[in-house]
Design an enzyme around this catalytic site. Structure first.
Site, PDB file in Angstrom:
ATOM      1  N   LYS A   1       0.837  -1.205   0.000  1.00 55.71           N
ATOM      2  CA  LYS A   1       0.000   0.000   0.000  1.00 55.71           C
ATOM      3  C   LYS A   1       0.871   1.253   0.000  1.00 55.71           C
ATOM      4  CE  LYS A   1      -3.859   2.048   2.642  1.00 55.71           C
ATOM      5  NZ  LYS A   1      -4.700   1.890   3.856  1.00 55.71           N
TER       6      LYS A   1
ATOM      7  N   SER B   1      -9.415   1.924   2.893  1.00 52.73           N
ATOM      8  CA  SER B   1      -8.579   2.709   1.996  1.00 52.73           C
ATOM      9  C   SER B   1      -7.548   1.850   1.259  1.00 52.73           C
ATOM     10  CB  SER B   1      -7.849   3.791   2.814  1.00 52.73           C
ATOM     11  OG  SER B   1      -6.982   3.189   3.774  1.00 52.73           O
TER      12      SER B   1
ATOM     13  N   SER C   1      -9.713  -0.574   7.055  1.00 54.58           N
ATOM     14  CA  SER C   1      -9.069  -0.510   5.742  1.00 54.58           C
ATOM     15  C   SER C   1      -8.300  -1.740   5.295  1.00 54.58           C
ATOM     16  CB  SER C   1      -8.161   0.717   5.671  1.00 54.58           C
ATOM     17  OG  SER C   1      -8.925   1.887   5.769  1.00 54.58           O
TER      18      SER C   1
END
Length: 531
Positions: free
Chosen positions: A123, A199, A223
């Site tokens: 990420k 996210s 997330s």
């Protein structure tokens, strides 16, 4: 091949059989081509669909392909298919070189490290040397860390290859959708009209579409587990303190956890095993001293649900659920029973609503400005006001930045009110209420749907967002919560089942989720991404 050798072969062939000039010429041309033509070595055909760490390592040891072949295959897959989902922010230009070095090491030692040659997607809010760490924001689009985050070093030491970084919801603000100012909108590979949640939606979409072997996300409230649920993945939010948060762009550091997002419980366990550890730069990890076993993979027990006691938290599952998600959840309860578990339904936590209220503390300004000072070190990007000035292309992020810029975290919220799960009195009280019920009923875990509703359409994500259960317990209490695939709705969108455990009960959760996964086999790849 020399001319002498070519001529001698022709003569040997010519003596027993008087060959025609034509046949002789053909043989000569073939031999010349063999000696001088350049033939490219063909890459081995690799079926990337649903590859696991164990399968990859077996292929390496049996010589079917090597790390370079695999990395090249995944890069090709990204280049061919990512346009449809927009999950990847950057491919690591050094990935092939790293793979070649690992291949040379294996040829020399004949030893595979725990994650040797395993391509991983990271990420874009986790510091990685040589690659931008943007958190999806314009303000950090040129930030290239000088050091890896603690967990990245651990993964690299174990042999993992960072093949790419993934798009994310800007600043990790949104649990609903994945939109950044740097890369735009990520789409759900099961249906590109729908969100992958947020996210860590980029990691989730990429892993679901088989664009890497394993992935990393971060979880402030939802997330890891939300995107994993929306993409038929396994997502581990571990006990607060088990894994270091150092080198991660924060949202609320007191809630933030980094963890694996994978297609199987076994792979998530292997990645988690490598990441866990004490980090002097993240004092909260001291709480895990003596509480983490050396080998988590020993808990991958296929009959792990036999005689387990599982509690059903109707307080969450009955919050206006979509009928299809409710049906999937009821089927999951039946499956757990059929696999040997004893179900306690319902589990009632005294004063649950009041205990779960007012647990959030908006520390974004303090945490972010600390990160900027420690890692970014730019005079033009030092404060939240600088972030607001630089701006965003996302209307959602713009509203959130405006909100946070108007909040003076201290003194509106005292230090005592913003402590972590080990010190904050409200958080401790909430956790004790849950764990005391678990103790009184002798429960191994509590379950509920990760979301009570199916994924929202991208164009209507705010109106259709509801039913996210992940943010209510685990981020505040510090407890571990794992999500695993629970099945699919009628329009082929995934749903997830969440298991909540006691602090440092990862071994128990691995045993339960692995047994459920193996007994149900709900995971399947997106049909339009099969290769």
């Amino acid at each position: 091949m020399t001319e002498i050798t070519k001529v001698s072969i022709l003569r040997r062939n010519d003596q027993p059989h008087r060959m025609t000039k034509f046949n002789t010429l053909i043989i000569y041309l073939v031999l010349v081509c063999i000696s001088s033509c350049q033939f490219e070595k063909k890459e081995p055909a690799i079926d990337l669909e649903e590859l696991t760490i164990a399968e990859i390592h077996t292929a390496y040891t049996e010589g079917h392909y090597n790390s370079r072949h695999l990395v090249n295959a995944y890069i090709t897959a990204i280049e061919e298919t990512d346009d449809a989902i927009n999950a990847i922010s950057i491919i690591n230009p050094d990935a092939l070189k790293i793979a070649e070095a690992l291949d040379e090491e294996y040829q020399r030692t004949k030893i595979l490290r725990p994650l040797h040659g395993i391509p991983i997607i990271v990420k874009d809010n986790i510091n990685t040397i040589g690659l931008p760490t943007t958190a999806g924001a314009l303000a950090l689009q040129d930030f290239i860390p000088e050091e890896n985050a603690f967990v990245i070093n651990k993964l690299i030491d174990a042999g993992a290859i960072i093949i790419a970084k993934s798009n994310m919801a800007e600043w990790a603000f949104s649990p609903m959708h994945t939109e950044s100012s740097t890369e735009g909108i990520t789409r759900n590979p099961y249906n590109t009209d729908y969100v992958p949640a947020g996210s860590s939606g980029g990691t989730a979409a990429a892993l679901a579409a088989n664009l890497a072997a394993v992935g990393l996300g971060t979880d402030t409230g939802n997330s890891i587990r939300g995107p994993s649920s929306h993409n038929a993945l396994v997502g581990f939010r571990t006990t607060m303190g088990l894994i270091s948060r150092e080198g991660i762009v924060p949202l609320y550091l007191r809630n933030d956890v980094v963890g694996p997002m994978c297609r199987t419980v076994e792979d998530a366990t292997r990645v988690m095993k490598v990441m866990a550890g004490i980090d002097s730069k993240d004092p909260i990890t001291q709480n895990s001293l003596g509480k983490a076993p050396d080998n988590y993979t020993q808990y991958l027990v296929e009959n792990g649900l036999e005689n387990a006691r599982i509690g059903v938290l109707r307080e969450l599952s009955e919050r206006d659920p979509d009928p299809e998600i409710k049906a999937l959840f009821e089927n999951a309860i039946s499956d757990l029973e059929n696999l040997g578990a004893e179900i306690i339904d319902p589990v009632v936590v005294s004063d649950f609503v009041n205990l779960s209220q007012n647990q959030w503390c908006p520390t974004f300004r303090i945490d972010l400005e600390s990160f900027l000072a420690t890692y970014v070190k730019k005079d033009t990007v030092k404060t939240l006001e600088d972030i607001v000035r630089i701006g965003t292309t996302s209307e959602f992020s713009r509203e959130r930045l405006k909100l946070f810029s108007e909040i003076n975290t201290q003194p509106d919220h005292s230090d005592k009110e913003c402590l972590d799960a080990y010190q904050d009195e409200k958080r401790i009280a909430f956790r004790q209420a849950i764990e005391s019920v678990m103790d009184s009923l002798n429960l191994d875990a509590i379950i509920y749907p990760s979301w009570n509703n199916r994924p929202a359409r991208i164009d209507f994500f705010q109106e259709e967002y509801k039913g996210d259960n992940s943010q209510i317990i685990a981020p505040h209490t510090g407890q571990p919560a794992f999500t695993v695939p629970m099945g699919f709705t009628s329009n082929n969108l995934p749903a997830g089942l969440q298991f909540l455990g006691r602090m440092y009960s990862e071994p128990t959760l691995i045993k339960l989720t692995y047994s459920y996964e193996q007994g149900t086999k709900h995971r399947k790849p997106p049909s339009n991404n099969k290769r």
